[in-house]
Design an enzyme around this catalytic site. Structure first.
Site, PDB file in Angstrom:
ATOM      1  N   ASN A   9      44.991  49.673  42.264  1.00 54.37           N
ATOM      2  CA  ASN A   9      46.599  49.380  41.475  1.00 54.37           C
ATOM      3  C   ASN A   9      46.212  50.012  40.124  1.00 54.37           C
ATOM      4  OD1 ASN A   9      49.115  49.076  40.935  1.00 54.37           O
ATOM      5  ND2 ASN A   9      49.101  47.219  41.765  1.00 54.37           N
ATOM      6  N   LYS A  11      47.911  50.197  38.148  1.00 55.62           N
ATOM      7  CA  LYS A  11      49.375  49.582  36.866  1.00 55.62           C
ATOM      8  C   LYS A  11      50.306  50.711  36.012  1.00 55.62           C
ATOM      9  CE  LYS A  11      48.655  45.275  39.026  1.00 55.62           C
ATOM     10  NZ  LYS A  11      48.073  44.102  38.205  1.00 55.62           N
ATOM     11  N   HIS A  94      55.225  44.358  45.311  1.00 58.96           N
ATOM     12  CA  HIS A  94      54.278  43.557  44.481  1.00 58.96           C
ATOM     13  C   HIS A  94      55.249  43.246  43.562  1.00 58.96           C
ATOM     14  CE1 HIS A  94      51.267  43.625  41.390  1.00 58.96           C
ATOM     15  NE2 HIS A  94      50.518  43.752  42.026  1.00 58.96           N
ATOM     16  N   GLU A  96      55.116  41.749  40.574  1.00 65.08           N
ATOM     17  CA  GLU A  96      55.433  42.822  38.769  1.00 65.08           C
ATOM     18  C   GLU A  96      56.857  43.088  39.604  1.00 65.08           C
ATOM     19  OE1 GLU A  96      52.123  44.757  37.563  1.00 65.08           O
ATOM     20  OE2 GLU A  96      50.697  42.382  38.480  1.00 65.08           O
ATOM     21  N   GLU A 166      48.893  38.892  48.564  1.00 68.07           N
ATOM     22  CA  GLU A 166      48.186  38.247  47.059  1.00 68.07           C
ATOM     23  C   GLU A 166      48.723  37.420  45.647  1.00 68.07           C
ATOM     24  OE1 GLU A 166      47.219  42.823  44.652  1.00 68.07           O
ATOM     25  OE2 GLU A 166      48.914  42.372  44.766  1.00 68.07           O
ATOM     26  N   GLY A 172      46.422  38.961  37.577  1.00 68.68           N
ATOM     27  CA  GLY A 172      45.769  39.177  36.286  1.00 68.68           C
ATOM     28  C   GLY A 172      44.778  38.439  35.680  1.00 68.68           C
ATOM     29  N   SER A 212      42.699  38.433  41.139  1.00 72.63           N
ATOM     30  CA  SER A 212      41.531  39.344  40.237  1.00 72.63           C
ATOM     31  C   SER A 212      40.526  39.413  41.478  1.00 72.63           C
ATOM     32  CB  SER A 212      41.406  37.591  39.843  1.00 72.63           C
ATOM     33  OG  SER A 212      42.280  37.524  38.748  1.00 72.63           O
TER      34      SER A 212
HETATM   35  P1  PGA Z   1      44.962  41.936  39.315  1.00 73.67           P
HETATM   36  O1  PGA Z   1      45.616  42.773  39.652  1.00 73.67           O
HETATM   37  O2  PGA Z   1      43.870  42.474  40.941  1.00 73.67           O
HETATM   38  O3  PGA Z   1      43.928  42.465  38.088  1.00 73.67           O
HETATM   39  O4  PGA Z   1      44.680  40.304  39.376  1.00 73.67           O
HETATM   40  C1  PGA Z   1      45.969  43.187  42.046  1.00 73.67           C
HETATM   41  C2  PGA Z   1      47.426  43.157  41.904  1.00 73.67           C
HETATM   42  O5  PGA Z   1      47.975  43.029  41.021  1.00 73.67           O
HETATM   43  O6  PGA Z   1      47.454  44.315  42.770  1.00 73.67           O
END
Ligand code: PGA
Length: 249
Positions: A9, A11, A94, A96, A166, A172, A212
């Site tokens: 992803n 982003k 997601h 976010e 997740e 992140g 992560s």
């Molecule tokens: P990250 O993000 O690997 O940077 O933690 C994962 C995601 O948001 O899908």
């Protein structure tokens, strides 16, 4: 047999030149890769260019779309446009988008339904925020996310979905879920599907871990019996790291 999948992803990152370079670096190295499905979710403006690249063994998905056929929705992209530019998958749910764009369970359900109607593959994300985990409510919370947006589907349609667990506190942050935490949740998700549908359905759905996940921990995470791959954010922006994750199975 459910599929092993590693999805990146990207982003809201990268210039178009960087996106093309990253795509090429990854696709070059995985042209003979058959055992793992590789997918990337670039910013939507880069998709048509990336999708035109022939012989690519990478599937391309979009991070977002609006669940209406067409019309006066300034700034939005419809699912038929997503298909038209060559994306085969969509990310739905997601954290976010849930947190910053107030996407509700009902709205996510609409997205799920229209994506299925247009035969676009779904990666449906679920996961609890830190305060829910600290209150030991993560099972109830994640189960409800699935019940509200996904469990209205027939088993045939549910089988077309990929689920990504997740935990929000791991996204992140560099704070990965422990192997035990990841496996416990993935196993529970599979058992809820088995309860609501049946064992065959539960066993045919790929459940990815995200949060992560990187080249150093992917191996252990992917070794869990109920973890079928990863949804990778930060580490998917680096070709070498992403390739190492793909080769972690
Ligand atoms: P990250 O993000 O690997 O940077 O933690 C994962 C995601 O948001 O899908």
């Amino acid at each position: 047999m459910r599929k092993k999948i590693v999805a990146g992803n990207w982003k809201m990152n990268l210039t178009s030149e960087e996106a093309i370079l990253l795509f090429d670096q990854v696709s070059e190295k995985i042209s003979n890769q058959k055992s793992v499905d590789v997918m990337v979710f670039p910013p939507s403006i880069f998709i048509s260019e990336l999708a035109k690249k022939s012989n690519s063994s990478i599937q391309i998905g979009i991070q977002n779309f609006y669940p209406k056929d067409k019309g006066a929705y300034t700034g939005e992209i419809s699912i038929s446009q997503v298909k038209n530019i060559g994306a085969t998958h969509v990310l739905i749910g997601h954290s976010e988008r849930r947190a910053y764009f107030n996407e509700t369970e009902l709205f996510l359900k609409e997205k799920v339904d229209i994506a299925l109607e247009y035969q676009v593959g779904i990666v449906f994300c679920c996961g609890e925020p830190l305060e829910i985990r600290e209150a030991n409510q993560e099972m109830t919370y994640v189960k409800k996310q699935l019940e509200d947006s996904l469990f209205h589907l027939s088993s045939d349609d549910l089988e077309k979905c990929i689920i990504a667990y997740e935990p929000v506190w791991a996204i992140g942050t560099g704070m990965t879920a422990s192997i035990a935490q990841a496996e416990e949740m993935h196993k529970s998700i599979r058992s809820w599907i088995a309860e609501k549908y049946d064992k065959n359905t539960a066993n045919s759905i790929s459940i990815l871990y995200g949060g992560s996940c990187n080249a150093a921990n992917a191996n252990e995470l992917f070794a869990c019996p109920n973890v079928d791959g990863g949804l990778i954010g930060g580490a998917a922006l680096d070709a070498e790291a992403f390739l190492n994750i793909i080769h972690s199975f």
